[in-house]
Design a protein around this motif. Structure first.
Motif, PDB file in Angstrom:
ATOM      1  N   ALA A 227       0.816  -1.213   0.000  1.00  0.00           N
ATOM      2  CA  ALA A 227       0.000   0.000   0.000  1.00  0.00           C
ATOM      3  C   ALA A 227       0.852   1.266   0.000  1.00  0.00           C
ATOM      4  O   ALA A 227       0.337   2.365  -0.211  1.00  0.00           O
ATOM      5  CB  ALA A 227      -0.937   0.005   1.204  1.00  0.00           C
TER       6      ALA A 227
ATOM      7  N   ALA B 281       2.497  15.176  -1.206  1.00  0.00           N
ATOM      8  CA  ALA B 281       1.912  13.870  -0.949  1.00  0.00           C
ATOM      9  C   ALA B 281       2.756  13.055   0.020  1.00  0.00           C
ATOM     10  O   ALA B 281       2.367  11.973   0.420  1.00  0.00           O
ATOM     11  CB  ALA B 281       1.748  13.087  -2.255  1.00  0.00           C
TER      12      ALA B 281
ATOM     13  N   GLY C 276       4.202   8.059   0.208  1.00  0.00           N
ATOM     14  CA  GLY C 276       2.838   8.510   0.449  1.00  0.00           C
ATOM     15  C   GLY C 276       1.941   7.290   0.604  1.00  0.00           C
ATOM     16  O   GLY C 276       2.317   6.182   0.210  1.00  0.00           O
ATOM     17  N   VAL C 277       0.758   7.476   1.219  1.00  0.00           N
ATOM     18  CA  VAL C 277      -0.186   6.374   1.372  1.00  0.00           C
ATOM     19  C   VAL C 277      -1.572   6.910   1.091  1.00  0.00           C
ATOM     20  O   VAL C 277      -1.937   7.983   1.575  1.00  0.00           O
ATOM     21  CB  VAL C 277      -0.173   5.807   2.807  1.00  0.00           C
ATOM     22  N   ARG C 278      -2.354   6.147   0.303  1.00  0.00           N
ATOM     23  CA  ARG C 278      -3.730   6.550   0.099  1.00  0.00           C
ATOM     24  C   ARG C 278      -4.490   6.391   1.404  1.00  0.00           C
ATOM     25  O   ARG C 278      -4.325   5.410   2.120  1.00  0.00           O
ATOM     26  CB  ARG C 278      -4.388   5.686  -0.980  1.00  0.00           C
ATOM     27  N   GLY C 279      -5.326   7.364   1.708  1.00  0.00           N
ATOM     28  CA  GLY C 279      -6.040   7.349   2.987  1.00  0.00           C
ATOM     29  C   GLY C 279      -6.820   6.074   3.229  1.00  0.00           C
ATOM     30  O   GLY C 279      -6.855   5.549   4.342  1.00  0.00           O
ATOM     31  N   ASP C 280      -7.459   5.512   2.163  1.00  0.00           N
ATOM     32  CA  ASP C 280      -8.296   4.325   2.385  1.00  0.00           C
ATOM     33  C   ASP C 280      -7.479   3.042   2.533  1.00  0.00           C
ATOM     34  O   ASP C 280      -8.034   1.978   2.753  1.00  0.00           O
ATOM     35  CB  ASP C 280      -9.333   4.177   1.269  1.00  0.00           C
ATOM     36  N   ALA C 281      -6.154   3.162   2.389  1.00  0.00           N
ATOM     37  CA  ALA C 281      -5.313   1.976   2.570  1.00  0.00           C
ATOM     38  C   ALA C 281      -4.765   1.906   3.986  1.00  0.00           C
ATOM     39  O   ALA C 281      -3.989   1.020   4.313  1.00  0.00           O
ATOM     40  CB  ALA C 281      -4.166   1.972   1.563  1.00  0.00           C
TER      41      ALA C 281
END
Ligand SMILES: Nc1ncnc2c1ncn2[C@@H]1O[C@H](COP(=O)(O)OP(=O)(O)OP(=O)(O)O)[C@@H](O)[C@H]1O
Ligand SMILES: [Mg+2]
Lengths: 338, 269
Positions: free
Chosen positions: A268, A277, A327-332
């Protein structure tokens, strides 16, 4: 235990606050578990957490010291093992060495009020199902590991149990055969609409076979969920650490001021193209090959970070000493307490 | 390779010293000078000696069968229980085996002889009419003492070694208990049990002290016959004693070979 009668159980197998001990040592600390009809339920957990004990408690081979168990609406915990309507596949198969494959299958059908031709017919049908007709007259000692496993499975299935218990049924086999038998097992279970509880050490096997997975920790249940759910949304750090070697990072890296931890899977993480980001930066320690994936071990603010990427689609030039911004996507991100 | 083979030398030397040498002396001694087979002819024509062989055989076979059965049942019962109990049984069996012979017979005499403690008690209770320790039943009883002791020591590990999970598998299939033992447990170890039986049989055939202590020369046992021919001052006839010994050896070895043959056949199938 509790005397008030519960309404008809919604679940096929209902295990309610079961405790068990070996002498003074308590091994199961009030385990509750529900299994629906036709479900393949996988029991997973570290060595010694009580998986085998729970399975044996359900079968009646291990006496329980508290709690109740019902199967298809009837109490089973006060019944003898052979009166519970279940069958078990043992880790080391436990085949009867002095009997042929056919004899092993027929043994459990004796004394059940079936005629000789009826027994023969059921045995032959089961031999055909597990593709062992050609080896029907062989003794277990003359079979390969995979064949023995299939005999053990067939011997359990031929009595048409309401519940099938499997204790690490594939653990003694090499990876190749294991994969094949996993598929076969799943197909058989689906086709027969069988309810089964399978114990395994192997989380890949758990993910592949389980309709739901129960993770045990030291005689307690840590979480029961679907494979996707337990992987993406672990209930606590123990569960998170058990699956997929997730990164367990301080939550306030992502949400300033938030307590607890954030679970981020190695796949992720994304190398951040620009500063806005970026969540954190890490120094690369080393890299390893995980089949198609490349694993990058790095360190950020004293935390070990595992980052996996697909070199085939994301060519990255990473060597020890490189500094990467992530960076990390919020939903991950999944937050856990503690 | 050669040096490895040399390791067997001490064993072979000992074998020659304690088996081959005495045995060949006995064989040579059994032939009467001038009429080599006369001793054998005499034995085969003598009611007295043939009777001794038939009594010895019967006694050995009966006490082997009973001894094995009596040893197997507790072994099965103890298997289900704790480790400690079977260790205890093993110890008792060991003690019994070492107590065999003269001491055990003396103990039986004190308890069950004509004026034995138990005899008196039982007689007062009106039981034990017609029981005589110094008879066939006394022989069976005293032989059983060591047969059961040795049997227990040898059978317990065999029964204990049967994997637990196959018994549990049978339990779950509703085929536990006696059905399991009849269909799986005992058939799985029959070879080992047959070896134990062979050992018990050979042991009984060769027993001397137990029978002699109990009944003196009136015990109709081959070893007692041999003993009186060797040591007796009236009947001493070493040549005949040698021939009897060889006959005993043949009678003893025949069932052992048969057992070996059976086991070998079973392995191939
Ligand atoms: N017969 C026994 N006597 C005493 N303690 C036992 C016995 N069997 C198991 N235990 C203990 O009970 C605990 C649970 O054992 P169990 O076999 O159920 O674990 P498990 O989850 O199946 O482990 P594994 O994955 O290694 O098979 C362990 O701590 C073990 O040491
Ligand atoms: Mg286990």
């Amino acid at each position: 235990m509790n005397s008030q009668s519960s309404p008809t159980p919604r679940n096929f197998l209902d295990i309610d606050r079961v405790t068990a001990a070996y002498g003074e040592t308590q091994v199961l600390h009030g385990v509750s578990l529900d299994v629906s009809e036709g479900e393949m339920h996988v029991l997973l957990g570290p060595s010694g957490c009580g998986k085998t004990t729970l399975l044996r408690a359900i079968s009646g081979l291990q006496p329980i010291s508290g709690g109740t168990m019902t199967l298809g609406g009837t109490r089973i915990d006060d019944k003898a093992p052979d009166k519970r309507g279940l069958a078990m596949v043992f880790q080391h198969y436990a085949l009867f060495p002095n009997m042929s494959v056919r004899g092993n299958l027929a043994f459990g059908l004796r004394g059940k009020g079936l005629s000789r031709p009826q027994i023969d017919e059921r045995v032959e049908r089961m031999l055909h199902t597990v593709d062992l007709t050609a080896r029907a007259d062989a003794r277990p000692a003359a079979l390969s590991g995979g064949q023995r496993q299939r005999v053990a499975l067939a011997r359990a299935l031929v009595v048409e149990p309401r519940l099938l218990l499997l204790d690490e049924p594939l653990s003694a086999l090499d990876a190749q055969i294991r994969k094949r038998l996993q598929l076969e097992l799943k197909r058989l279970q689906r086709a027969a609409g069988l309810t089964a509880i399978l114990v395994t050490h192997d989380q890949d096997e758990a993910m592949r076979l389980g309709d739901r997975i129960t993770l045990m920790d030291a005689g307690h249940i840590a979480q029961t969920s679907t494979p996707a759910e337990i992987h993406a949304r672990p209930a606590n750090r123990f569960v998170a650490r058990f699956f997929g070697e997730a990164n367990i990072l301080p939550a306030d890296w992502f949400v300033p001021g938030l307590g607890g931890h954030a679970v981020v899977h190695p796949t992720a993480l994304m190398p951040a193209p620009d500063a806005s980001a970026t969540v954190f930066t890490a120094d690369v320690i080393d890299t390893e090959h995980l089949g198609a994936l490349r694993r990058v071990n790095c360190r950020a603010s004293g935390e070990e970070i595992r980052f996996d990427f697909l070199p085939a689609s994301t060519p990255l030039d990473i060597t020890p000493g490189t500094r990467i911004a992530f960076g990390v996507r919020g939903d991950a991100i999944h937050y856990v307490d503690g | 390779m050669l040096s490895r083979r040399l390791y067997v030398l001490p064993f072979l030397a000992l074998l020659a010293l304690i088996v081959v040498w005495p045995l060949s002396t006995v064989v040579v001694g059994s032939f009467k000078p001038g009429a080599p087979l006369e001793h054998y002819a005499y034995i085969l024509g003598s009611r007295f000696y043939l009777k001794a062989f038939s009594v010895t055989l019967k006694l050995s076979l009966l006490t082997t069968a009973l001894g094995l059965a009596i040893a197997v049942l507790p072994a099965i019962a103890l298997r289900a229980r704790s480790r400690r109990l079977s260790d205890l049984a093993l110890t008792i069996g060991n003690i019994g085996a070492n107590f065999a012979g003269v001491p055990s017979v003396l103990a039986f005499m004190i308890l069950l002889g004509s004026n034995g403690i138990v005899t008196k008690l039982l007689r007062e209770a009106g039981l034990m009419e017609g029981f005589d320790l110094y008879s066939w039943s006394g022989l069976v009883l005293t032989y059983l003492f060591f047969q059961v002791s040795i049997g227990t020591v040898l059978v317990l590990p065999v029964i204990t070694a049967i994997p637990r999970d196959i018994e549990e598998a049978a339990d779950l299939l509703g085929q536990g208990g006696a059905r399991f033992w009849a269909s799986v447990g005992l058939p799985v170890v029959w070879r080992q049990l047959l070896s134990v039986a062979t050992l018990l049989f050979a042991n009984a055939m060769g027993t001397y002290a137990t029978a002699y202590t109990l009944m003196g020369t009136s015990a109709q046992i081959v070893t007692v016959r041999i003993g009186e021919l060797v040591a007796g001052d009236v009947f001493a006839d070493p040549g005949l004693a040698n021939a009897l010994s060889i006959c005993l050896l043949v009678v003893l070895i025949a069932p052992i070979l048969l057992a070996q043959l059976l086991t070998a056949k079973g392995t191939k199938a």
